[in-house]
Scaffold this active site. Structure first.
Site, PDB file in Angstrom:
ATOM      1  CE  LYS A 230       1.619 -43.037 103.844  1.00 51.89           C
ATOM      2  NZ  LYS A 230       2.673 -42.718 102.892  1.00 51.89           N
TER       3      LYS A 230
ATOM      4  CE  LYS B 193       1.080 -50.485 103.922  1.00 51.28           C
ATOM      5  NZ  LYS B 193       1.550 -49.768 102.815  1.00 51.28           N
TER       6      LYS B 193
ATOM      7  CE  LYS C 188       8.944 -47.016 103.201  1.00 58.30           C
ATOM      8  NZ  LYS C 188       9.095 -47.626 101.911  1.00 58.30           N
TER       9      LYS C 188
HETATM   10  P1  TYM Z   1       5.482 -47.544  98.905  1.00 61.56           P
HETATM   11  O1  TYM Z   1       6.771 -46.823  98.909  1.00 61.56           O
HETATM   12  O2  TYM Z   1       4.605 -47.436 100.087  1.00 61.56           O
HETATM   13  O3  TYM Z   1       5.741 -49.078  98.650  1.00 61.56           O
HETATM   14  C1  TYM Z   1       6.532 -49.536  97.559  1.00 61.56           C
HETATM   15  C2  TYM Z   1       5.923 -50.815  96.997  1.00 61.56           C
HETATM   16  O4  TYM Z   1       5.920 -51.848  97.981  1.00 61.56           O
HETATM   17  C3  TYM Z   1       4.591 -52.379  98.111  1.00 61.56           C
HETATM   18  N1  TYM Z   1       4.372 -52.744  99.514  1.00 61.56           N
HETATM   19  C4  TYM Z   1       3.963 -53.949  99.937  1.00 61.56           C
HETATM   20  N2  TYM Z   1       3.653 -55.071  99.269  1.00 61.56           N
HETATM   21  C5  TYM Z   1       3.260 -56.148  99.998  1.00 61.56           C
HETATM   22  N3  TYM Z   1       3.171 -56.141 101.350  1.00 61.56           N
HETATM   23  C6  TYM Z   1       3.473 -55.032 102.071  1.00 61.56           C
HETATM   24  N4  TYM Z   1       3.387 -55.037 103.392  1.00 61.56           N
HETATM   25  C7  TYM Z   1       3.887 -53.865 101.352  1.00 61.56           C
HETATM   26  N5  TYM Z   1       4.247 -52.608 101.734  1.00 61.56           N
HETATM   27  C8  TYM Z   1       4.536 -51.940 100.600  1.00 61.56           C
HETATM   28  C9  TYM Z   1       3.674 -51.250  97.657  1.00 61.56           C
HETATM   29  O5  TYM Z   1       2.429 -51.743  97.252  1.00 61.56           O
HETATM   30  C10 TYM Z   1       4.468 -50.634  96.535  1.00 61.56           C
HETATM   31  O6  TYM Z   1       4.277 -51.351  95.335  1.00 61.56           O
HETATM   32  N6  TYM Z   1       2.549 -44.744  95.995  1.00 61.56           N
HETATM   33  C11 TYM Z   1       3.621 -45.701  95.990  1.00 61.56           C
HETATM   34  C12 TYM Z   1       4.869 -45.204  95.315  1.00 61.56           C
HETATM   35  C13 TYM Z   1       4.681 -44.723  93.921  1.00 61.56           C
HETATM   36  C14 TYM Z   1       4.446 -45.516  92.784  1.00 61.56           C
HETATM   37  C15 TYM Z   1       4.402 -44.609  91.677  1.00 61.56           C
HETATM   38  C16 TYM Z   1       4.259 -46.878  92.576  1.00 61.56           C
HETATM   39  C17 TYM Z   1       4.756 -43.419  93.515  1.00 61.56           C
HETATM   40  N7  TYM Z   1       4.590 -43.364  92.168  1.00 61.56           N
HETATM   41  C18 TYM Z   1       4.181 -45.061  90.395  1.00 61.56           C
HETATM   42  C19 TYM Z   1       4.039 -47.321  91.284  1.00 61.56           C
HETATM   43  C20 TYM Z   1       3.999 -46.415  90.202  1.00 61.56           C
HETATM   44  C21 TYM Z   1       3.967 -46.028  97.441  1.00 61.56           C
HETATM   45  O7  TYM Z   1       3.714 -45.280  98.327  1.00 61.56           O
HETATM   46  O8  TYM Z   1       4.651 -47.193  97.588  1.00 61.56           O
END
Ligand code: TYM
Length: 327
Positions: A111, A192, A195
């Site tokens: 990022k 991957k 969005k």
């Molecule tokens: P974020 O918002 O990027 O994504 C949310 C969840 O979706 C999963 N994900 C995917 N899984 C499979 N294929 C993909 N292409 C794909 N893109 C996204 C992510 O692995 C995630 O599970 N840091 C986290 C948010 C967060 C969080 C937490 C998660 C903040 N605090 C505490 C768990 C527990 C994040 O940026 O997810």
């Protein structure tokens, strides 16, 4: 009952990758676990967000949680910023995290790459994520593959705290699906699905209209062959589409391969589009109902109230152990 916590950023519309990699598992775990599902708005602002868009997206993600099948009477659905203890424990954990640990995080490297100025919050983001999870003493964290490294750091920080200040935190386990943990981009299977990709055709959002979904899938990159075969090494694009098909249809990969044996990519892609539409259309209908019902705010208020009670217990215990004067 074991406890589950997870969250998603309201930094854009949720994608099919978010659904398959994580949200689908949230809905399954709610029947057997004490669940906390957040919209992590404090994490979203680690990159600039337009205020009106942040508010709209936060509501949209919460509504999609419910539309996807999370029952707010079973699981706690709330916004991270509504439970103030997240920011406070986040700070405490920032002081326990080493610079070297944060420097190793691949998400930070990705990022921040090529940017002139990078906010400090983007760097310390994983300490806040650790606080999110530990604030509820979660046993299990359903996430996609890209969050594995953050989870490992969370486990290290829980260990570190327990060793330094005495046994306090459960060491959380990641809950990562066997298939679908990494849904890849439709234009390049080495990235991957995300969005934040500027190419709209590279991802399917959970709110894309049926015809948009059909168009995106018909244009998805495939190799020049015609065999519908799951072979991630040699046929990464087709393998990604087969994984999506398998997740949407609940059919095993071998059955999908057999169904399209000798038929080429055309019929396979056409049916895949209908599978995705069939999965998302009912969710989109429920989403519209929830947004129109005006019930979302009271659901979020109640979710945050329940979460705050639990969060306050852990925050107090943490502060006492660290030597703060808790009155
Ligand atoms: P974020 O918002 O990027 O994504 C949310 C969840 O979706 C999963 N994900 C995917 N899984 C499979 N294929 C993909 N292409 C794909 N893109 C996204 C992510 O692995 C995630 O599970 N840091 C986290 C948010 C967060 C969080 C937490 C998660 C903040 N605090 C505490 C768990 C527990 C994040 O940026 O997810």
């Amino acid at each position: 009952m074991k406890r589950v916590l997870s969250g998603m950023q309201p930094s854009g519309q949720l994608t099919l990758g978010n659904y398959i990699g994580a949200l689908k598992n949230f809905t399954e775990l709610q029947h057997t676990h004490d669940c906390y599902f957040m919209v992590v708005d404090l994490h979203a602002i680690t990159v600039p967000q337009e205020p009106a868009a942040l508010r709209e997206q936060s509501e949209a993600v919460a509504a999609l949680y419910i539309a996807a099948g999370i029952d707010p009477s079973k699981a706690n659905v709330f916004l991270q910023s509504h439970v103030r203890q997240h920011a406070e424990l986040g700070w405490l954990f920032t002081t326990l995290t080493y610079m070297g640990e944060l420097e190793r995080m691949t998400q930070f490297k990705d990022k921040s790459a090529g940017k002139d100025s990078v906010g400090a919050g983007l760097f310390t983001y994983p300490s806040l994520m650790a606080a999110d999870i530990l604030l509820y003493n979660a046993d299990l964290v359903p996430v996609g593959d890209d969050q594995k490294q953050h989870l490992e750091l969370t486990r290290d920080l829980a260990h570190r705290f327990n060793q330094r200040f005495g046994d306090t935190y459960t060491i959380p386990e990641p809950y990562i699906p066997q298939v679908g943990a990494r849904v890849m981009s439709l234009d390049d299977a080495s990235n991957k699905m995300s969005k934040s990709n500027p190419n709209q055709g590279s991802f399917i959002t959970m709110l894309d209209a049926p015809d948009v979904i059909r168009k995106k899938i018909s244009r998805a990159v495939t190799d020049s062959g015609r065999e519908v075969k799951f072979d991630p090494q040699n046929k990464p694009e087709v393998s990604n589409l087969i994984s999506i098909y398998a997740q949407c249809s609940k059919k095993p990969v071998a059955e999908i391969e057999a169904m399209y044996d000798g038929q080429g990519y055309g019929p396979f892609k056409k049916d895949l589009a209908e599978q995705v539409v069939g999965l998302l259309e009912p969710i989109q209908e429920r989403y519209r109902d929830i947004r129109a019902s005006g019930e979302l705010h009271s659901i979020l208020r109640e979710g945050a109230e329940r979460a705050s009670v639990q969060a306050e217990k852990m925050l107090r215990a943490t502060k006492e152990k660290m030597g703060f004067l808790v009155l």
